[in-house]
Design a protein around this motif. Structure first.
Motif, PDB file in Angstrom:
ATOM      1  N   ARG A   1       1.416   0.622  13.680  1.00  0.00           N
ATOM      2  CA  ARG A   1       0.195   1.426  13.768  1.00  0.00           C
ATOM      3  C   ARG A   1       0.462   2.908  13.548  1.00  0.00           C
ATOM      4  O   ARG A   1      -0.431   3.639  13.099  1.00  0.00           O
ATOM      5  N   ASN A   2       1.661   3.358  13.868  1.00  0.00           N
ATOM      6  CA  ASN A   2       1.993   4.781  13.745  1.00  0.00           C
ATOM      7  C   ASN A   2       2.582   5.147  12.387  1.00  0.00           C
ATOM      8  O   ASN A   2       3.212   6.198  12.249  1.00  0.00           O
ATOM      9  N   THR A   3       2.402   4.296  11.400  1.00  0.00           N
ATOM     10  CA  THR A   3       2.843   4.645  10.046  1.00  0.00           C
ATOM     11  C   THR A   3       2.132   5.922   9.602  1.00  0.00           C
ATOM     12  O   THR A   3       0.896   5.996   9.691  1.00  0.00           O
ATOM     13  N   PRO A   4       2.853   6.938   9.167  1.00  0.00           N
ATOM     14  CA  PRO A   4       2.204   8.201   8.772  1.00  0.00           C
ATOM     15  C   PRO A   4       1.128   7.997   7.711  1.00  0.00           C
ATOM     16  O   PRO A   4       1.321   7.247   6.748  1.00  0.00           O
ATOM     17  N   ALA A   5       0.013   8.675   7.898  1.00  0.00           N
ATOM     18  CA  ALA A   5      -1.092   8.554   6.947  1.00  0.00           C
ATOM     19  C   ALA A   5      -0.687   9.049   5.561  1.00  0.00           C
ATOM     20  O   ALA A   5      -1.207   8.561   4.550  1.00  0.00           O
ATOM     21  N   SER A   6       0.240   9.999   5.521  1.00  0.00           N
ATOM     22  CA  SER A   6       0.679  10.523   4.222  1.00  0.00           C
ATOM     23  C   SER A   6       1.366   9.445   3.388  1.00  0.00           C
ATOM     24  O   SER A   6       1.186   9.373   2.170  1.00  0.00           O
ATOM     25  N   LEU A   7       2.150   8.584   4.050  1.00  0.00           N
ATOM     26  CA  LEU A   7       2.808   7.493   3.324  1.00  0.00           C
ATOM     27  C   LEU A   7       1.788   6.482   2.802  1.00  0.00           C
ATOM     28  O   LEU A   7       1.902   5.986   1.679  1.00  0.00           O
ATOM     29  N   LEU A   8       0.790   6.192   3.620  1.00  0.00           N
ATOM     30  CA  LEU A   8      -0.244   5.260   3.178  1.00  0.00           C
ATOM     31  C   LEU A   8      -1.045   5.841   2.017  1.00  0.00           C
ATOM     32  O   LEU A   8      -1.453   5.106   1.105  1.00  0.00           O
ATOM     33  N   GLU A   9      -1.258   7.156   2.043  1.00  0.00           N
ATOM     34  CA  GLU A   9      -1.990   7.800   0.954  1.00  0.00           C
ATOM     35  C   GLU A   9      -1.199   7.744  -0.348  1.00  0.00           C
ATOM     36  O   GLU A   9      -1.756   7.501  -1.424  1.00  0.00           O
ATOM     37  N   VAL A  10       0.121   7.948  -0.245  1.00  0.00           N
ATOM     38  CA  VAL A  10       0.967   7.845  -1.438  1.00  0.00           C
ATOM     39  C   VAL A  10       0.917   6.439  -2.007  1.00  0.00           C
ATOM     40  O   VAL A  10       0.824   6.237  -3.232  1.00  0.00           O
ATOM     41  N   ALA A  11       0.971   5.424  -1.132  1.00  0.00           N
ATOM     42  CA  ALA A  11       0.885   4.041  -1.597  1.00  0.00           C
ATOM     43  C   ALA A  11      -0.444   3.773  -2.283  1.00  0.00           C
ATOM     44  O   ALA A  11      -0.508   3.057  -3.297  1.00  0.00           O
ATOM     45  N   ARG A  12      -1.521   4.340  -1.747  1.00  0.00           N
ATOM     46  CA  ARG A  12      -2.833   4.157  -2.366  1.00  0.00           C
ATOM     47  C   ARG A  12      -2.901   4.819  -3.736  1.00  0.00           C
ATOM     48  O   ARG A  12      -3.439   4.248  -4.696  1.00  0.00           O
ATOM     49  N   VAL A  13      -2.337   6.025  -3.840  1.00  0.00           N
ATOM     50  CA  VAL A  13      -2.348   6.751  -5.116  1.00  0.00           C
ATOM     51  C   VAL A  13      -1.590   5.983  -6.186  1.00  0.00           C
ATOM     52  O   VAL A  13      -2.020   5.911  -7.352  1.00  0.00           O
ATOM     53  N   TYR A  14      -0.470   5.384  -5.799  1.00  0.00           N
ATOM     54  CA  TYR A  14       0.332   4.636  -6.773  1.00  0.00           C
ATOM     55  C   TYR A  14      -0.199   3.223  -7.013  1.00  0.00           C
ATOM     56  O   TYR A  14       0.398   2.463  -7.766  1.00  0.00           O
ATOM     57  N   GLY A  15      -1.283   2.874  -6.391  1.00  0.00           N
ATOM     58  CA  GLY A  15      -1.912   1.585  -6.641  1.00  0.00           C
ATOM     59  C   GLY A  15      -1.174   0.398  -6.057  1.00  0.00           C
ATOM     60  O   GLY A  15      -1.229  -0.699  -6.619  1.00  0.00           O
ATOM     61  N   TYR A  16      -0.499   0.593  -4.908  1.00  0.00           N
ATOM     62  CA  TYR A  16       0.206  -0.519  -4.272  1.00  0.00           C
ATOM     63  C   TYR A  16      -0.797  -1.564  -3.801  1.00  0.00           C
ATOM     64  O   TYR A  16      -1.880  -1.241  -3.301  1.00  0.00           O
ATOM     65  N   THR A  17      -0.414  -2.822  -3.927  1.00  0.00           N
ATOM     66  CA  THR A  17      -1.198  -3.888  -3.318  1.00  0.00           C
ATOM     67  C   THR A  17      -0.962  -3.868  -1.804  1.00  0.00           C
ATOM     68  O   THR A  17      -0.069  -3.174  -1.307  1.00  0.00           O
ATOM     69  N   ARG A  18      -1.765  -4.638  -1.099  1.00  0.00           N
ATOM     70  CA  ARG A  18      -1.590  -4.686   0.361  1.00  0.00           C
ATOM     71  C   ARG A  18      -0.208  -5.203   0.720  1.00  0.00           C
ATOM     72  O   ARG A  18       0.440  -4.691   1.631  1.00  0.00           O
ATOM     73  N   TRP A  19       0.261  -6.231   0.023  1.00  0.00           N
ATOM     74  CA  TRP A  19       1.586  -6.774   0.290  1.00  0.00           C
ATOM     75  C   TRP A  19       2.669  -5.733   0.034  1.00  0.00           C
ATOM     76  O   TRP A  19       3.602  -5.584   0.826  1.00  0.00           O
ATOM     77  N   GLN A  20       2.552  -4.983  -1.073  1.00  0.00           N
ATOM     78  CA  GLN A  20       3.529  -3.941  -1.380  1.00  0.00           C
ATOM     79  C   GLN A  20       3.488  -2.835  -0.336  1.00  0.00           C
ATOM     80  O   GLN A  20       4.529  -2.299   0.062  1.00  0.00           O
ATOM     81  N   THR A  21       2.282  -2.484   0.092  1.00  0.00           N
ATOM     82  CA  THR A  21       2.153  -1.433   1.114  1.00  0.00           C
ATOM     83  C   THR A  21       2.829  -1.858   2.413  1.00  0.00           C
ATOM     84  O   THR A  21       3.531  -1.063   3.052  1.00  0.00           O
ATOM     85  N   VAL A  22       2.635  -3.115   2.807  1.00  0.00           N
ATOM     86  CA  VAL A  22       3.223  -3.607   4.058  1.00  0.00           C
ATOM     87  C   VAL A  22       4.737  -3.668   3.955  1.00  0.00           C
ATOM     88  O   VAL A  22       5.458  -3.196   4.838  1.00  0.00           O
ATOM     89  N   THR A  23       5.255  -4.257   2.858  1.00  0.00           N
ATOM     90  CA  THR A  23       6.692  -4.500   2.747  1.00  0.00           C
ATOM     91  C   THR A  23       7.483  -3.256   2.361  1.00  0.00           C
ATOM     92  O   THR A  23       8.654  -3.128   2.748  1.00  0.00           O
ATOM     93  N   GLN A  24       6.881  -2.349   1.596  1.00  0.00           N
ATOM     94  CA  GLN A  24       7.623  -1.201   1.083  1.00  0.00           C
ATOM     95  C   GLN A  24       7.310   0.110   1.793  1.00  0.00           C
ATOM     96  O   GLN A  24       8.050   1.084   1.649  1.00  0.00           O
ATOM     97  N   VAL A  25       6.232   0.130   2.583  1.00  0.00           N
ATOM     98  CA  VAL A  25       5.857   1.377   3.261  1.00  0.00           C
ATOM     99  C   VAL A  25       5.782   1.180   4.778  1.00  0.00           C
ATOM    100  O   VAL A  25       6.475   1.867   5.540  1.00  0.00           O
ATOM    101  N   VAL A  26       4.941   0.242   5.213  1.00  0.00           N
ATOM    102  CA  VAL A  26       4.663   0.100   6.643  1.00  0.00           C
ATOM    103  C   VAL A  26       5.884  -0.386   7.420  1.00  0.00           C
ATOM    104  O   VAL A  26       6.303   0.243   8.404  1.00  0.00           O
ATOM    105  N   LEU A  27       6.470  -1.513   6.993  1.00  0.00           N
ATOM    106  CA  LEU A  27       7.607  -2.062   7.737  1.00  0.00           C
ATOM    107  C   LEU A  27       8.832  -1.153   7.719  1.00  0.00           C
ATOM    108  O   LEU A  27       9.459  -0.957   8.770  1.00  0.00           O
TER     109      LEU A  27
END
Length: 268
Positions: free
Chosen positions: A160-186
């Motif tokens: 839950r405490n994943t920085p919003a900036s990292l999630l924003e970068v993932a969104r900008v690069y068009g990551y899928t939900r699976w990519q966001t979870v495995t490559q950013v959140v975890l």
């Protein structure tokens, strides 16, 4: 030139000397305690039946080690501890990930888990003993509960405490939900997850001794304490306490060493 070399050598030697002396400061208190203990027993300042001498404890340690009783008890305790630990962290990682990644699941299960974690661990002993008896199965279930809670809390919190900036970068690069979870959140949650696993290791070892003391069937380090207490063998009790402390310290040191290596590898 010689003066410069002397200053350079001092600049290196002095910090190393200070650092080395600091490492030994932690031994001052235990050495002083053992010295006072030996002096009190030597001068008969306390009842020898209540506080045996360090020499007597060392003799008991030698007898327990040479006869193999210590290794049999310790191996039984560690087998239970590791089994309960791995079951607890596996369950905790799954539940913590679901709570952190799936808001609907968190709304359904989160309140119940928050209530569950407020129940004292030892309050489960009567129920576990009725359901599973007093053998190893009951003890492993108890240890799994001890390891479960810190892993769930820290895993869910880290996600839950994943920085919003990292999630924003993932969104900008068009990551899928699976990519966001495995490559950013975890990856972002790994430090918090490791903290949960580290706490689970400590709690499960402490719970091992408690389970062996309360669920007395079987063999283990906790049973050595019971035997020493029942037969008024304070040397066996003190030796058992020392074994528990040393094993706990080794587990703590091993976890810290593993943590440093993991995060050093991530930063290089």
């Amino acid at each position: 030139m010689a003066g410069a070399l002397d200053q350079a050598e001092l600049a290196v030697v002095v910090p190393l000397t200070v650092q080395g002396s600091r490492r030994w400061r932690g031994l001052v208190l235990p050495v002083a305690a053992v010295a006072l203990w030996w002096l009190a027993s030597r001068l008969d300042l306390v009842n020898s039946a209540l506080l045996v001498s360090p020499v007597k404890v060392l003799e008991t340690a030698w007898d327990m080690t040479s006869s193999g009783r210590l290794w049999r008890a310790l191996s039984a305790s560690l087998a239970r501890e590791l089994t309960g630990f791995f079951i607890g962290i596996a369950s905790g990682l799954v539940l913590g990930a679901l709570l952190g990644l799936w808001p609907r699941f968190n709304r359904m299960v989160g309140p119940s888990f928050n209530t569950f974690k407020q129940i004292s661990l030892f309050a489960w002993i009567p129920l576990i003993s009725v359901w599973f008896g007093l053998g190893d199965v009951a003890k492993v279930v108890f240890l799994s509960l001890a390891a479960l809670v810190p892993v769930v809390v820290n895993t869910a919190g880290g996600i839950r405490n994943t920085p919003a900036s990292l999630l924003e970068v993932a969104r900008v690069y068009g990551y899928t939900r699976w990519q966001t979870v495995t490559q950013v959140v975890l990856p972002s949650a790994i430090p918090s997850i490791f903290t949960g696993v580290y706490l689970a290791l400590i709690y499960s070892w402490l719970a091992t001794i408690g389970a062996e003391y309360l669920l007395v069937s079987g063999r283990g380090v906790g049973n050595l304490l019971i035997e020493g207490s029942e037969h008024f063998q304070m040397d066996l009790v003190i030796f058992g306490m020392a074994v528990i402390g040393v094993v706990g310290w080794l587990m703590n040191a091993s976890a810290r060493l593993l943590e440093r290596r993991i995060f050093k590898g991530r930063t290089t």
